[in-house]
Design a protein around this motif. Sequence first.
Motif, PDB file in Angstrom:
ATOM      1  N   ASN A  12      43.801 -11.730  15.491  1.00 50.56           N
ATOM      2  CA  ASN A  12      44.724 -12.070  15.378  1.00 50.56           C
ATOM      3  C   ASN A  12      46.186 -12.894  14.892  1.00 50.56           C
ATOM      4  OD1 ASN A  12      44.384  -9.099  14.950  1.00 50.56           O
ATOM      5  ND2 ASN A  12      44.399  -8.803  16.791  1.00 50.56           N
ATOM      6  N   GLY A  44      35.288 -11.739  28.167  1.00 47.06           N
ATOM      7  CA  GLY A  44      34.158 -13.059  25.960  1.00 47.06           C
ATOM      8  C   GLY A  44      33.458 -13.286  26.145  1.00 47.06           C
ATOM      9  N   LYS A  45      32.533 -12.139  26.749  1.00 44.22           N
ATOM     10  CA  LYS A  45      30.959 -12.321  26.762  1.00 44.22           C
ATOM     11  C   LYS A  45      30.011 -12.003  25.308  1.00 44.22           C
ATOM     12  CE  LYS A  45      29.780  -8.963  29.454  1.00 44.22           C
ATOM     13  NZ  LYS A  45      31.228  -9.198  30.302  1.00 44.22           N
TER      14      LYS A  45
END
Length: 228
Positions: A12, A44-45
């Motif tokens: 976004n 964030g994996k």
Amino acid sequence: MIRTENVTKYFNRNKPDELVAVRDVSFEINKGDFAVFKGPSGSGKTTLLSLIGCMSRPTSGRVIVGDRDVSRLPERFMTEVRRNTFGFIFQQFNLIRGVTVCDNVMLPLFPTDIKPSELRKRTENTLDNLNMLRRKDFLVQKLSGGEQQRTAIARALINNPDIILADEPTAHLDTHLSEEFLSMMKKLQEQEKTIIIATHDPLVYEKEYVNLVIEMRDGMVRQITRKG
Ligand SMILES: Nc1ncnc2c1ncn2[C@@H]1O[C@H](COP(=O)(O)OP(=O)(O)OP(=O)(O)O)[C@@H](O)[C@H]1O
Ligand SMILES: [Mg+2]
């Protein structure tokens, strides 16, 4: 074989709900590594797996797969790299209910110009290797947990990928099935495949054959540990 260089991924961008999922991440994964992305929820994996697996593009930085920079490839080339290089195993396996084992396993090959007879042979071989041939015409919702897991593995292997990407594959499995899953991944690694698993399950990242742990925190690499 896989390299990320200062990879950053926004979601976004330039909107009120802008969010940085991955920030300035650099690492290298070699052919034959058994690698783990480790870290708490939201670190964030999954985003990293999708960047490596050509399911999304970084906002900045580079992702190299083989000797190819995939970070700015047009969509149809992304699809090609994805189909030729990766096998995906998702959390809860994402099998399609109401459809047979065989059809679930073939899915990544479509659209295809492989002959139907060849397609059937390949699917049956793959299922046979996982001791699943006798279940080939079962609807997936009739399978046990372990059989669903092996169906998902067969689907990930049907295109003979060099790299297996698995997202929290043990999250919904008991210890026994988790161990079984890991030993199947270990066998694939011994067949020269590269294994990359996103997980916060110690049962996975504490395995002695996991030779690379990339620890994430808030979208950043906290620590990289390589053995051997
Ligand atoms: N499609 C998306 N749109 C907006 N934000 C996203 C999107 N995908 C992920 N995010 C955000 O990016 C951050 C990293 O998410 P990611 O799914 O990579 O984390 P994760 O480490 O896999 O977490 P988990 O262990 O819960 O699976 C999170 O804050 C998440 O809300
Ligand atoms: Mg995730």
